[in-house]
Each structure stands twice: as C-alpha cells, then as structure tokens.
Design an enzyme around this catalytic site. Structure first.
Site, PDB file in Angstrom:
ATOM      1  N   GLY A  17      23.030  -1.685  68.847  1.00 54.97           N
ATOM      2  CA  GLY A  17      23.973  -3.018  68.893  1.00 54.97           C
ATOM      3  C   GLY A  17      24.732  -2.818  67.680  1.00 54.97           C
ATOM      4  CB  SER A 108      14.909   5.205  76.549  1.00 47.88           C
ATOM      5  OG  SER A 108      13.402   6.177  75.611  1.00 47.88           O
ATOM      6  CE1 TYR A 137      11.475   0.474  74.259  1.00 50.07           C
ATOM      7  CE2 TYR A 137      11.053   2.890  74.952  1.00 50.07           C
ATOM      8  CZ  TYR A 137      12.436   1.304  74.163  1.00 50.07           C
ATOM      9  OH  TYR A 137      13.256   1.648  74.043  1.00 50.07           O
TER      10      TYR A 137
END
Length: 315
Positions: A17, A108, A137
């Site tokens: 970010g 990812s 995840y």
C-alpha cells in the site's frame, strides 16, 4: 483514472500500500484517501460501510491484508483465514454498493497448487492441492479472486485481481517471527554483523527457488493494470526470474557486509520447491519490471538501516 479521481488505498502503511501511494503521487494523482487500521478496522462491516458512504471513492486498491512468512502462516491459521476473508468481503461489497468505478484486488502466488508446473500460469489456479503451511491464507485469497469475478458477472462491476510474486522493499516487515524470507535474511545478517556472530542460520536446505519483486515495481504494475486492464482473468505480476534461497542468502550476506559463515538448518521446512510466475500476460499488456534484485536489495537494506536508526533515536 484521471489525476483528479478519488482513490482509496486500503493498507497504505504496509509494504504494498505504501508503495502504491508513493507511485500514485509520483504520477500526479493527488486525491488519495486512506485510513490507518486504528481509524478504520476493515474487519468491521458497519465501519467500512460508513466509510464508503461518506467518502465515495471512485477507485480502490485493496492492498490491506494479514500477511506473514512460513512460520506465521502455519501458527496463526485461524487469524489468517478469518481476517483476510472479513477484509475482502467488507471492502469489495461496500465498493459495489457505493458505485466504485473500479477495484484492484491483490492476491498472492500462494494461490497456485504446491506442485504446479513452472513457471506458474494464471490458468493453473484451482488445478491441485495447495501448500499446507499457508493453505488458510491461500484459500482466503482465492475467495477474494472469486468474489471479484462473481460481482463482475452478476453486477457488471469492473474488479480485477493481480497476483504478485514474493515482495520486498520499503516498509517491509523485518520481524523474525512473522516476516518473509528476504527481510528476515536482511535482519539476520545485519544483527550478526553488529554482534560479531560467527555464523547465520538459514531455514531449510537452501534449494527452493523464489522470485523477488521490488515493491515499487509492483506499485507501478498495479497502477498500470488499473488504467489498462479489464477482465475476470487474474494477472500475474513478477520479474520472470527466480533464485535459490541459498544464492539469495549469499547475495544478502554480500550487501550487508557480513563476513561469517552461513549454516542451513535442514530440519526446518522448505515450503514450496519453486514459485516462478509466468509474466507473459502482463508483459504483453505493456508492463515489465525494471528493478534488478541487486539494486532492490541495496535499496531495501538502506531503508532498513535508516528505519532502525530512526527507531533507535526516537526510543
């Protein structure tokens, strides 16, 4: 996006970010909004809804996520799947209900099967079993991809999903318990140098191969995709080259200036044998990474030194 567009960067303090914010400003985008996690907990639906209703962003970069290395992923499995699912669900749905023009979701490469053919092509998603240590995840990220795709199909939204390879750079996490391999190596070698330690221990055999993308390259790619890509298909972001953990360790050792030995703890897990992404699609669209690993390592270590010095002075 035009230069006056109202842009929300979720997760603006993190590795990804903060790089997106830096690069947006560099490219002349000035109407950027963000909130710290204390100001806005993205896991809280009511708070997220109120934020979107008040601010009405036109474009959203969803870079907020709970992330970590192999240790953290394996130990905090419930936290990783719960927090990431909540963040994604709240932000994507609020974006739809407040007429956001376009949203970029960051996934990812751990979404790909553990033993998928190399390099990893976008179409390999959901074709095999995931790496067990980071499965919660990865499943959360896959859910985010499918959520964007499903909203596009049902509601006609313009949400896109980008899959970056292993990242490093400014504002990285250097905590040895929760960080990824590259920042962990930087810290290990630096502290060994400072303490006069004779050797540094590296987890695993050193044989797995990984690809490393500098965070500012990723940010440029994200802005490029926001301006130039639409579609339900995910897009890989990487450099198209990988390196063994062993060779990486020796490169970090050289950059830091550590003169001792490297010892590999073969009792520790290696993780996925190889993770190299196929970047044919994004290269064909017109974007290519420009920061070499050597240049990026020096930049990352310089930032680490400056950050450590600042922390020491302030404390």
């Amino acid at each position: 996006m035009n230069k006056e567009s109202k842009i929300y960067v979720a997760g603006h303090r993190g590795l990804v970010g903060s790089a997106i914010v830096r690069n947006l400003l560099k490219q002349g985008y000035e109407n950027i909004i963000f909130r710290t996690s204390r100001e806005l907990d993205l896991r809280e639906k009511v708070a997220v809804d109120q934020f979107f209703e008040t601010e009405k962003p036109e474009y959203v970069f969803l870079a907020a996520a709970k992330v970590g290395g192999i240790v953290a992923n394996n130990e905090y499995r419930a936290d990783f799947i719960r927090d990431n699912l909540l963040i994604q669900m709240n932000v994507i749905d609020a974006a739809y209900r407040n007429n956001v023009e376009k949203l970029l979701f960051l996934g990812s490469t751990c979404i790909y099967p553990k033993l998928a053919p190399q390099p990893l092509k976008e179409e390999y998603l959901l074709t095999g079993e995931l790496e067990p240590t980071n499965e919660p995840y990865a499943i959360a990220k896959i859910a985010g991809i499918k959520m964007c795709e499903s909203y596009n199909r049902q509601y006609g939204t313009k949400y896109i999903s980008a899959m970056p390879t292993n990242l490093y750079g400014e504002n990285d996490n250097f905590d040895l318990h929760s960080s990824h391999v590259l920042p962990a190596l930087i810290r290990k070698f630096h502290e060994a140098k400072q303490n006069g330690t004779s050797n540094v221990e590296v987890w695993g055999t050193g044989s797995p191969k990984r690809e490393f993308l500098y965070s500012d390259d990723l940010a440029e790619a994200c802005i490029f995709l926001m301006n130039n890509y639409e579609g339900n298909e995910i897009v890989n972001i990487g450099v198209g080259e990988d390196i063994s953990i062993k060779d990486l360790a020796y490169k970090v050792k050289e950059v830091v200036g550590f003169e001792g030995e490297i010892k590999f703890d073969t009792s520790k897990p290696d993780g996925t044998p190889r993770k190299l992404v196929d970047v044919t699609k994004i290269n064909a669209l017109g974007w290519k990474a420009t920061v070499s690993l050597e240049v990026g390592l020096n930049k990352a270590y310089t930032w680490y030194l400056e950050n450590e010095l600042t922390t020491t002075v302030n404390n």
